[in-house]
Design an enzyme around this catalytic site. Structure first.
Site, PDB file in Angstrom:
ATOM      1  N   LYS A  84       0.828  -1.214   0.000  1.00 58.59           N
ATOM      2  CA  LYS A  84       0.000   0.000   0.000  1.00 58.59           C
ATOM      3  C   LYS A  84       0.859   1.260   0.000  1.00 58.59           C
ATOM      4  O   LYS A  84       0.596   2.190  -0.752  1.00 58.59           O
ATOM      5  CB  LYS A  84      -0.885   0.062   1.251  1.00 58.59           C
TER       6      LYS A  84
ATOM      7  N   ARG B 217      -9.228   1.445   8.718  1.00 56.14           N
ATOM      8  CA  ARG B 217      -8.789   0.082   9.001  1.00 56.14           C
ATOM      9  C   ARG B 217      -9.884  -0.726   9.691  1.00 56.14           C
ATOM     10  O   ARG B 217      -9.676  -1.882  10.002  1.00 56.14           O
ATOM     11  CB  ARG B 217      -7.577   0.127   9.900  1.00 56.14           C
TER      12      ARG B 217
ATOM     13  N   ARG C  37      11.787  -6.185   5.132  1.00 50.38           N
ATOM     14  CA  ARG C  37      11.555  -4.761   4.865  1.00 50.38           C
ATOM     15  C   ARG C  37      12.432  -3.844   5.720  1.00 50.38           C
ATOM     16  O   ARG C  37      12.561  -4.049   6.917  1.00 50.38           O
ATOM     17  CB  ARG C  37      10.076  -4.463   5.136  1.00 50.38           C
TER      18      ARG C  37
ATOM     19  N   ARG D 115      11.555  -1.600  10.983  1.00 54.04           N
ATOM     20  CA  ARG D 115      10.493  -1.174  11.895  1.00 54.04           C
ATOM     21  C   ARG D 115      10.343  -2.163  13.039  1.00 54.04           C
ATOM     22  O   ARG D 115      10.413  -3.370  12.830  1.00 54.04           O
ATOM     23  CB  ARG D 115       9.166  -1.073  11.130  1.00 54.04           C
TER      24      ARG D 115
ATOM     25  N   ARG E  61      -0.135  -8.288  13.542  1.00 56.21           N
ATOM     26  CA  ARG E  61      -0.706  -7.308  12.604  1.00 56.21           C
ATOM     27  C   ARG E  61      -1.565  -8.010  11.554  1.00 56.21           C
ATOM     28  O   ARG E  61      -2.593  -7.488  11.146  1.00 56.21           O
ATOM     29  CB  ARG E  61       0.415  -6.510  11.933  1.00 56.21           C
TER      30      ARG E  61
HETATM   31  P1  AMP Z   1       1.195   0.947   8.888  1.00 58.67           P
HETATM   32  O1  AMP Z   1       2.420   1.742   8.588  1.00 58.67           O
HETATM   33  O2  AMP Z   1       0.012   1.380   8.059  1.00 58.67           O
HETATM   34  O3  AMP Z   1       1.435  -0.550   8.824  1.00 58.67           O
HETATM   35  O4  AMP Z   1       0.784   1.287  10.410  1.00 58.67           O
HETATM   36  C1  AMP Z   1       1.657   1.018  11.480  1.00 58.67           C
HETATM   37  C2  AMP Z   1       0.877   1.007  12.781  1.00 58.67           C
HETATM   38  O5  AMP Z   1       0.270   2.295  13.000  1.00 58.67           O
HETATM   39  C3  AMP Z   1      -0.278   0.020  12.831  1.00 58.67           C
HETATM   40  O6  AMP Z   1       0.128  -1.303  13.178  1.00 58.67           O
HETATM   41  C4  AMP Z   1      -1.150   0.656  13.922  1.00 58.67           C
HETATM   42  O7  AMP Z   1      -0.626   0.431  15.212  1.00 58.67           O
HETATM   43  C5  AMP Z   1      -1.009   2.153  13.604  1.00 58.67           C
HETATM   44  N1  AMP Z   1      -2.039   2.579  12.615  1.00 58.67           N
HETATM   45  C6  AMP Z   1      -1.844   3.006  11.340  1.00 58.67           C
HETATM   46  N2  AMP Z   1      -2.994   3.306  10.747  1.00 58.67           N
HETATM   47  C7  AMP Z   1      -3.971   3.057  11.667  1.00 58.67           C
HETATM   48  C8  AMP Z   1      -5.395   3.141  11.656  1.00 58.67           C
HETATM   49  N3  AMP Z   1      -6.073   3.539  10.560  1.00 58.67           N
HETATM   50  N4  AMP Z   1      -6.056   2.810  12.786  1.00 58.67           N
HETATM   51  C9  AMP Z   1      -5.408   2.421  13.907  1.00 58.67           C
HETATM   52  N5  AMP Z   1      -4.071   2.279  13.976  1.00 58.67           N
HETATM   53  C10 AMP Z   1      -3.348   2.601  12.872  1.00 58.67           C
END
Ligand code: AMP
Length: 225
Positions: A13, A88, A127, A160, A171
């Site tokens: 994404k 989400r 990654r 990360r 996740r």
């Molecule tokens: P990502 O980079 O999109 O994988 O997001 C990393 C982390 O940020 C996720 O595992 C959540 O802890 C938090 N996060 C990102 N977007 C959201 C969302 N829309 N709702 C809740 N937590 C989020």
């Protein structure tokens, strides 16, 4: 134009939303990046999000929704947004629909990037990302020219903390429980366009751009059977 990129962690994404934003002149709004930036800057928002992010669970809806609604009301967005990592879950999707409807706007399309579980785990465990500009790399698929340094800005690369095996598993569980119901939610309003997220990055970008430009949904094989 409001477009959502939907998909599991590791579906691409972030990379694809950045490519699409560049090519279509959209603003790339990535909630994960906003949280990571807040965390690095040590803001109150970052501190609130920290423990959830480390565990690989979702930051509470009130915090996330408030952050996104504030961001989309900013004048620089000019109603041209690609959402990456938001919504989400159903509550976030409904809050976004309601906020846009209040301004006489709506989501145009939801691009569902479909990638098999085996491939997701392979991608996530290799990654690395840039500390400064968040550009993602992969140890075998997309290595940087200089080890440990970002090609784009020279920033330091890091893995990360939520890309560890345990957090990746968590996740993916959260994704299946909370986010996959959105596939149905957006199908019902005929906004969902399904894209095969496997193959070369540029190929997937081409598929996405073609589908955003108007071609109908691209059927893909069932990867989760
Ligand atoms: P990502 O980079 O999109 O994988 O997001 C990393 C982390 O940020 C996720 O595992 C959540 O802890 C938090 N996060 C990102 N977007 C959201 C969302 N829309 N709702 C809740 N937590 C989020």
């Amino acid at each position: 134009m409001y477009i959502i990129f939907l998909g599991a962690p590791g579906a691409g994404k972030g990379t694809q939303a950045a490519n699409a934003a560049r090519q279509l002149n959209l603003v790339h709004l990535a909630t994960g990046d906003l949280f990571r930036q807040a965390l690095e800057q040590g803001t109150a928002l970052g501190l609130q999000a920290k423990s959830y992010m480390e565990k690989g669970t979702l930051v509470p809806d009130e915090i996330t929704i408030r952050m996104v609604l504030e961001r989309i009301s900013a004048p620089d967005l000019k109603s041209r947004v690609v959402f990456d990592g938001f919504p989400r879950n159903r509550k976030q999707a409904e809050a976004l629909d309601k906020a846009l409807a209040g301004q006489g706007k709506a989501i145009d399309k939801v691009m569902y990037i479909n990638v098999s579980e085996k491939e997701l785990v392979r991608r996530l465990s290799g990654r690395w990302s840039c500390h400064k500009c968040q550009t993602p790399y992969h140890i075998t698929d997309a290595p940087p020219k200089i080890q440990g340094r970002c090609d784009r800005c020279g920033g330091e690369l890091y893995q990360r903390s939520d890309d560890t095996a345990e957090a990746v598993k968590r996740r993916l569980q959260v994704y299946f429980a909370e986010t996959t119901p959105l596939i149905d939610y957006y199908s019902r309003s005929n906004k969902l366009v399904e894209i095969d997220g496997e193959g070369e990055v540029a190929e997937v970008t081409e598929r996405l751009i073609a589908a955003i430009a108007g071609e109908k949904s691209v059927p893909v094989r069932q990867k989760w059977a």
